[in-house]
Write an enzyme that holds these catalytic residues in place. Structure first.
Site, PDB file in Angstrom:
ATOM      1  N   HIS A 146       1.028  -0.909   0.277  1.00 51.77           N
ATOM      2  CA  HIS A 146      -0.338  -0.231  -0.239  1.00 51.77           C
ATOM      3  C   HIS A 146       0.694   1.540   0.012  1.00 51.77           C
ATOM      4  CE1 HIS A 146      -3.601   2.392   1.690  1.00 51.77           C
ATOM      5  NE2 HIS A 146      -2.549   3.129   0.983  1.00 51.77           N
ATOM      6  N   GLU A 156       0.992   7.864  -4.043  1.00 45.22           N
ATOM      7  CA  GLU A 156       1.963   7.721  -2.558  1.00 45.22           C
ATOM      8  C   GLU A 156       2.807   8.587  -2.442  1.00 45.22           C
ATOM      9  OE1 GLU A 156       1.142   5.220  -0.308  1.00 45.22           O
ATOM     10  OE2 GLU A 156      -0.997   6.116  -1.050  1.00 45.22           O
ATOM     11  N   HIS A 202       3.150  10.409   0.796  1.00 45.61           N
ATOM     12  CA  HIS A 202       4.391  10.311   1.795  1.00 45.61           C
ATOM     13  C   HIS A 202       6.036  10.226   0.714  1.00 45.61           C
ATOM     14  CE1 HIS A 202       0.900   8.593   3.722  1.00 45.61           C
ATOM     15  NE2 HIS A 202       0.381   8.730   2.436  1.00 45.61           N
TER      16      HIS A 202
HETATM   17  P1  5GP Z   1      -7.190   5.514   7.346  1.00 41.73           P
HETATM   18  O1  5GP Z   1      -7.463   7.407   7.483  1.00 41.73           O
HETATM   19  O2  5GP Z   1      -8.052   4.682   5.840  1.00 41.73           O
HETATM   20  O3  5GP Z   1      -6.710   5.174   8.573  1.00 41.73           O
HETATM   21  O4  5GP Z   1      -6.087   5.904   6.270  1.00 41.73           O
HETATM   22  C1  5GP Z   1      -5.644   6.903   5.503  1.00 41.73           C
HETATM   23  C2  5GP Z   1      -4.980   6.987   4.768  1.00 41.73           C
HETATM   24  O5  5GP Z   1      -3.955   8.344   5.727  1.00 41.73           O
HETATM   25  C3  5GP Z   1      -3.181   6.302   4.369  1.00 41.73           C
HETATM   26  O6  5GP Z   1      -3.928   5.474   3.640  1.00 41.73           O
HETATM   27  C4  5GP Z   1      -1.902   7.006   5.072  1.00 41.73           C
HETATM   28  O7  5GP Z   1      -2.345   7.892   3.386  1.00 41.73           O
HETATM   29  C5  5GP Z   1      -2.581   8.072   5.778  1.00 41.73           C
HETATM   30  N1  5GP Z   1      -2.345   7.126   7.019  1.00 41.73           N
HETATM   31  C6  5GP Z   1      -3.291   6.992   8.203  1.00 41.73           C
HETATM   32  N2  5GP Z   1      -2.328   6.864   8.662  1.00 41.73           N
HETATM   33  C7  5GP Z   1      -0.952   7.102   9.081  1.00 41.73           C
HETATM   34  C8  5GP Z   1      -0.440   6.605  10.016  1.00 41.73           C
HETATM   35  O8  5GP Z   1      -0.267   6.711  11.115  1.00 41.73           O
HETATM   36  N3  5GP Z   1       0.938   7.549   9.331  1.00 41.73           N
HETATM   37  C9  5GP Z   1       1.116   7.836   7.947  1.00 41.73           C
HETATM   38  N4  5GP Z   1       2.027   8.109   7.601  1.00 41.73           N
HETATM   39  N5  5GP Z   1       0.302   8.393   6.965  1.00 41.73           N
HETATM   40  C10 5GP Z   1      -0.979   7.458   7.489  1.00 41.73           C
HETATM   41  P1  5GP Z   2      -4.516   6.497   1.033  1.00 40.16           P
HETATM   42  O1  5GP Z   2      -5.708   5.696   1.362  1.00 40.16           O
HETATM   43  O2  5GP Z   2      -2.862   5.803   0.865  1.00 40.16           O
HETATM   44  O3  5GP Z   2      -3.896   7.965   1.152  1.00 40.16           O
HETATM   45  O4  5GP Z   2      -5.277   7.074  -0.523  1.00 40.16           O
HETATM   46  C1  5GP Z   2      -5.140   5.882  -1.420  1.00 40.16           C
HETATM   47  C2  5GP Z   2      -5.480   6.645  -2.892  1.00 40.16           C
HETATM   48  O5  5GP Z   2      -4.977   5.083  -3.612  1.00 40.16           O
HETATM   49  C3  5GP Z   2      -6.796   6.699  -2.606  1.00 40.16           C
HETATM   50  O6  5GP Z   2      -7.299   7.466  -3.696  1.00 40.16           O
HETATM   51  C4  5GP Z   2      -7.956   5.048  -3.696  1.00 40.16           C
HETATM   52  O7  5GP Z   2      -8.223   5.321  -3.999  1.00 40.16           O
HETATM   53  C5  5GP Z   2      -6.064   4.953  -4.301  1.00 40.16           C
HETATM   54  N1  5GP Z   2      -6.083   3.548  -4.475  1.00 40.16           N
HETATM   55  C6  5GP Z   2      -5.421   3.234  -5.766  1.00 40.16           C
HETATM   56  N2  5GP Z   2      -5.631   1.522  -5.671  1.00 40.16           N
HETATM   57  C7  5GP Z   2      -5.376   1.599  -4.497  1.00 40.16           C
HETATM   58  C8  5GP Z   2      -4.993   0.121  -3.237  1.00 40.16           C
HETATM   59  O8  5GP Z   2      -5.371  -1.445  -4.293  1.00 40.16           O
HETATM   60  N3  5GP Z   2      -5.040   0.485  -2.045  1.00 40.16           N
HETATM   61  C9  5GP Z   2      -5.703   1.372  -1.766  1.00 40.16           C
HETATM   62  N4  5GP Z   2      -5.597   1.674  -0.681  1.00 40.16           N
HETATM   63  N5  5GP Z   2      -5.891   2.761  -2.285  1.00 40.16           N
HETATM   64  C10 5GP Z   2      -5.998   2.641  -3.382  1.00 40.16           C
END
Ligand code: 5GP
Ligand code: 5GP
Length: 265
Positions: free
Chosen positions: A100, A154, A158
């Site tokens: 991811h 990504e 990040h």
């Molecule tokens: P979710 O709210 O679904 O847990 O996370 C959404 C997105 O926020 C993740 O895909 C990632 O991009 C970022 N994110 C969430 N938790 C963390 C964290 O603990 N550390 C970092 N670096 N990014 C995070």
């Molecule tokens: P994050 O949650 O890391 O901030 O965001 C992930 C982003 O990448 C979202 O916009 C999501 O729709 C896109 N994405 C594309 N392919 C994938 C996948 O395989 N897994 C996840 N978690 N996000 C994906």
């Protein structure tokens, strides 16, 4: 202002705070024995030498985060969470954990994001990594894509926050190397934990990974349509150079139950 502005018989060094700090830290590394006093008078060559030491300390130690989370997702659970998913245009991914992301983080659990809008994702730097990216970092979001919008997201969110240590290519290469270093599916299967729709103890999953790599993973779960908690993402912690696994300074929030489903893919 020049950092060494008045150099007649001695030089007054005006250093920005970051340089002062690293000069102070560098003092031990470099074996300089006298305590550092800002703006103290020094002979000109010594001032130049100190400045060089400070700059090299900054170059070798400066990074604005503490460690990485290396996050892998189980595709079966991703598809169940969204109640759908789309295979990449390159075909159905292997039944394996996929990357991811590699996320810079602070020890207190907070993290930087979107650090450099001037450095957009550049696909041309990735041509020789494409095979590995498609196999190990497949996109499952809809509509189907070749992965580049996932990777670009990504990198932007990040990767740009670790560019003081890893340029774009090195960043993605580091993630691919980490995936190779730890074969999570094999680790679990060797412990009898298989993606067969069965329920497994969370402790057993974490224990199997710990046994294999020496460090406790973070585990995140999702909830499927029937309300079952599923093994969704496994977090490993990695040093700021993206090379060595480390003990996690802090764990991600988790909504797992004591037994979780490991669905097939
Ligand atoms: P979710 O709210 O679904 O847990 O996370 C959404 C997105 O926020 C993740 O895909 C990632 O991009 C970022 N994110 C969430 N938790 C963390 C964290 O603990 N550390 C970092 N670096 N990014 C995070
Ligand atoms: P994050 O949650 O890391 O901030 O965001 C992930 C982003 O990448 C979202 O916009 C999501 O729709 C896109 N994405 C594309 N392919 C994938 C996948 O395989 N897994 C996840 N978690 N996000 C994906």
């Amino acid at each position: 202002m020049s950092p060494y502005s008045s150099c007649q018989r001695g030089c007054v060094i005006h250093l920005p705070n970051a340089l002062r700090l690293s000069l102070y830290v560098g003092r031990h590394v470099e074996g300089v024995s006298h305590p550092f006093r800002p703006n103290m008078k020094l002979p000109r060559p010594a001032a130049f030498l100190l400045l060089l030491l400070a700059l090299s300390a900054v170059a070798s130690t400066a990074h604005d985060f503490d460690f990485f989370y290396f996050v892998q997702q189980w595709p079966g659970s991703y598809c169940d969470t969204r109640q759908s998913c789309c295979y990449p245009s390159t075909g159905k991914p292997a039944s394996d954990f996929g990357i991811h992301g590699l996320w810079p983080n602070y020890n207190d659990g907070s993290y930087p994001a979107n650090c450099d809008p001037d450095r957009p994702y550049d696909a041309s730097e990735m041509s020789d990594l494409m095979g590995g990216m498609q196999a190990n970092w497949p996109t499952l979001a809809c509509p189907s894509g070749d992965g580049s919008s996932f990777w670009s997201h990504e990198w932007r969110k990040h990767g740009t926050c670790s560019e003081s240590l890893l340029d774009q290519r090195s960043y993605f290469q580091a993630a691919l190397d980490l995936k190779k270093q730890v074969d999570l599916l094999k680790v679990l299967q060797d412990a009898g934990i298989r993606p067969d729709g069965g329920f497994y103890s969370l402790r057993g999953i974490a224990g199997a990974v710990r046994e294999a790599i020496g460090y406790t993973p973070g585990i995140q779960c999702n909830v499927d349509e029937s309300g079952n908690r599923q093994l969704h993402q496994i977090y490993l912690c990695v040093d700021a150079w993206g090379k060595e696994l480390i003990e996690c300074p802090v764990f991600p929030r988790s909504k797992c139950s004591s037994r979780v489903e490991f669905p097939p893919f």
